[in-house]
Motif scaffolding. Structure first.
Motif, PDB file in Angstrom:
ATOM      1  N   MET A   1       0.838  -1.176   0.000  1.00 54.43           N
ATOM      2  CA  MET A   1       0.000   0.000   0.000  1.00 54.43           C
ATOM      3  C   MET A   1       0.885   1.242   0.000  1.00 54.43           C
ATOM      4  SD  MET A   1      -3.264   0.479   2.513  1.00 54.43           S
ATOM      5  CE  MET A   1      -3.985  -1.128   2.676  1.00 54.43           C
ATOM      6  N   ALA A   2       0.581   2.186  -0.819  1.00 56.78           N
ATOM      7  CA  ALA A   2       1.345   3.421  -0.878  1.00 56.78           C
ATOM      8  C   ALA A   2       1.073   4.246   0.371  1.00 56.78           C
ATOM      9  CB  ALA A   2       0.974   4.211  -2.126  1.00 56.78           C
ATOM     10  N   HIS A   3       2.047   5.103   0.696  1.00 58.80           N
ATOM     11  CA  HIS A   3       1.963   5.926   1.905  1.00 58.80           C
ATOM     12  C   HIS A   3       0.664   6.726   1.947  1.00 58.80           C
ATOM     13  CE1 HIS A   3       3.508   8.087   5.344  1.00 58.80           C
ATOM     14  NE2 HIS A   3       3.273   9.236   4.727  1.00 58.80           N
ATOM     15  N   SER A   4       0.321   7.409   0.864  1.00 55.19           N
ATOM     16  CA  SER A   4      -0.894   8.226   0.854  1.00 55.19           C
ATOM     17  C   SER A   4      -2.148   7.362   0.955  1.00 55.19           C
ATOM     18  CB  SER A   4      -0.939   9.105  -0.388  1.00 55.19           C
ATOM     19  OG  SER A   4      -1.004   8.310  -1.552  1.00 55.19           O
ATOM     20  N   THR A   5      -2.102   6.160   0.430  1.00 56.95           N
ATOM     21  CA  THR A   5      -3.239   5.246   0.521  1.00 56.95           C
ATOM     22  C   THR A   5      -3.474   4.843   1.968  1.00 56.95           C
ATOM     23  OG1 THR A   5      -2.746   4.408  -1.686  1.00 56.95           O
ATOM     24  CG2 THR A   5      -4.175   3.055  -0.309  1.00 56.95           C
ATOM     25  N   ILE A   6      -2.407   4.591   2.688  1.00 56.87           N
ATOM     26  CA  ILE A   6      -2.516   4.239   4.101  1.00 56.87           C
ATOM     27  C   ILE A   6      -3.124   5.400   4.883  1.00 56.87           C
ATOM     28  CG2 ILE A   6      -1.207   3.692   6.199  1.00 56.87           C
ATOM     29  CD1 ILE A   6       0.804   2.230   4.360  1.00 56.87           C
ATOM     30  N   GLN A   7      -2.635   6.610   4.624  1.00 54.83           N
ATOM     31  CA  GLN A   7      -3.175   7.785   5.312  1.00 54.83           C
ATOM     32  C   GLN A   7      -4.661   7.958   5.024  1.00 54.83           C
ATOM     33  OE1 GLN A   7      -0.591  10.968   4.023  1.00 54.83           O
ATOM     34  NE2 GLN A   7       0.747  10.722   5.801  1.00 54.83           N
ATOM     35  N   LYS A   8      -5.049   7.788   3.779  1.00 55.41           N
ATOM     36  CA  LYS A   8      -6.463   7.919   3.419  1.00 55.41           C
ATOM     37  C   LYS A   8      -7.311   6.875   4.135  1.00 55.41           C
ATOM     38  CE  LYS A   8      -5.625   9.943  -1.121  1.00 55.41           C
ATOM     39  NZ  LYS A   8      -5.615   9.724  -2.573  1.00 55.41           N
ATOM     40  N   ILE A  10      -6.598   5.388   7.004  1.00 54.92           N
ATOM     41  CA  ILE A  10      -6.651   5.746   8.423  1.00 54.92           C
ATOM     42  C   ILE A  10      -7.681   6.846   8.657  1.00 54.92           C
ATOM     43  CG2 ILE A  10      -5.350   6.841  10.306  1.00 54.92           C
ATOM     44  CD1 ILE A  10      -2.873   5.318   9.237  1.00 54.92           C
ATOM     45  N   LEU A  11      -7.670   7.870   7.808  1.00 53.27           N
ATOM     46  CA  LEU A  11      -8.640   8.959   7.951  1.00 53.27           C
ATOM     47  C   LEU A  11     -10.073   8.462   7.775  1.00 53.27           C
ATOM     48  CD1 LEU A  11      -6.773  11.868   6.131  1.00 53.27           C
ATOM     49  CD2 LEU A  11      -7.162  11.585   8.590  1.00 53.27           C
ATOM     50  N   ALA A  12     -10.274   7.579   6.811  1.00 52.05           N
ATOM     51  CA  ALA A  12     -11.612   7.021   6.592  1.00 52.05           C
ATOM     52  C   ALA A  12     -12.062   6.215   7.811  1.00 52.05           C
ATOM     53  CB  ALA A  12     -11.628   6.146   5.334  1.00 52.05           C
ATOM     54  N   ASP A  13     -11.150   5.439   8.365  1.00 52.61           N
ATOM     55  CA  ASP A  13     -11.475   4.658   9.564  1.00 52.61           C
ATOM     56  C   ASP A  13     -11.771   5.574  10.749  1.00 52.61           C
ATOM     57  OD1 ASP A  13     -11.153   2.312   8.137  1.00 52.61           O
ATOM     58  OD2 ASP A  13      -9.106   1.959   8.863  1.00 52.61           O
ATOM     59  N   LEU A  14     -11.001   6.647  10.898  1.00 47.91           N
ATOM     60  CA  LEU A  14     -11.206   7.585  12.000  1.00 47.91           C
ATOM     61  C   LEU A  14     -12.589   8.231  11.934  1.00 47.91           C
ATOM     62  CD1 LEU A  14      -7.782   9.427  12.366  1.00 47.91           C
ATOM     63  CD2 LEU A  14      -8.937   8.055  14.102  1.00 47.91           C
TER      64      LEU A  14
END
Length: 76
Positions: A1-8, A10-14
């Motif tokens: 998973m790309a870095h930005s994909t992981i961040q997205k 995480i934000l969606a889960d939050l």
């Protein structure tokens, strides 16, 4: 998973968490970020400047060059 994909992700889960759960997640993330190992500054490393003679340094480079290109499949 790309870095930005992981961040997205995480934000969606939050966004699906309750405010209390978001606070817990923020606390956990903060704890992870503050527990990262601190590196050694260049100033601290300067005390070692000149402690290895040129011949030893060349030998170390040679051994690294020879050993880093190999895989020891039985080593793991």
């Amino acid at each position: 998973m790309a870095h930005s994909t992981i961040q997205k992700q995480i934000l969606a889960d939050l966004e699906r968490l309750s405010p209390d759960q978001q606070a817990q997640a923020a606390s956990y993330i903060r704890a992870l970020a503050t527990s990262l190992p601190r590196g050694t500054s260049g100033d601290e490393l300067m005390r070692f400047w000149g402690t290895i003679d040129a011949e030893s340094a060349q030998e170390m480079l040679r051994v690294i060059d020879e050993g880093c290109g190999r895989i020891d499949s039985d080593g793991w």
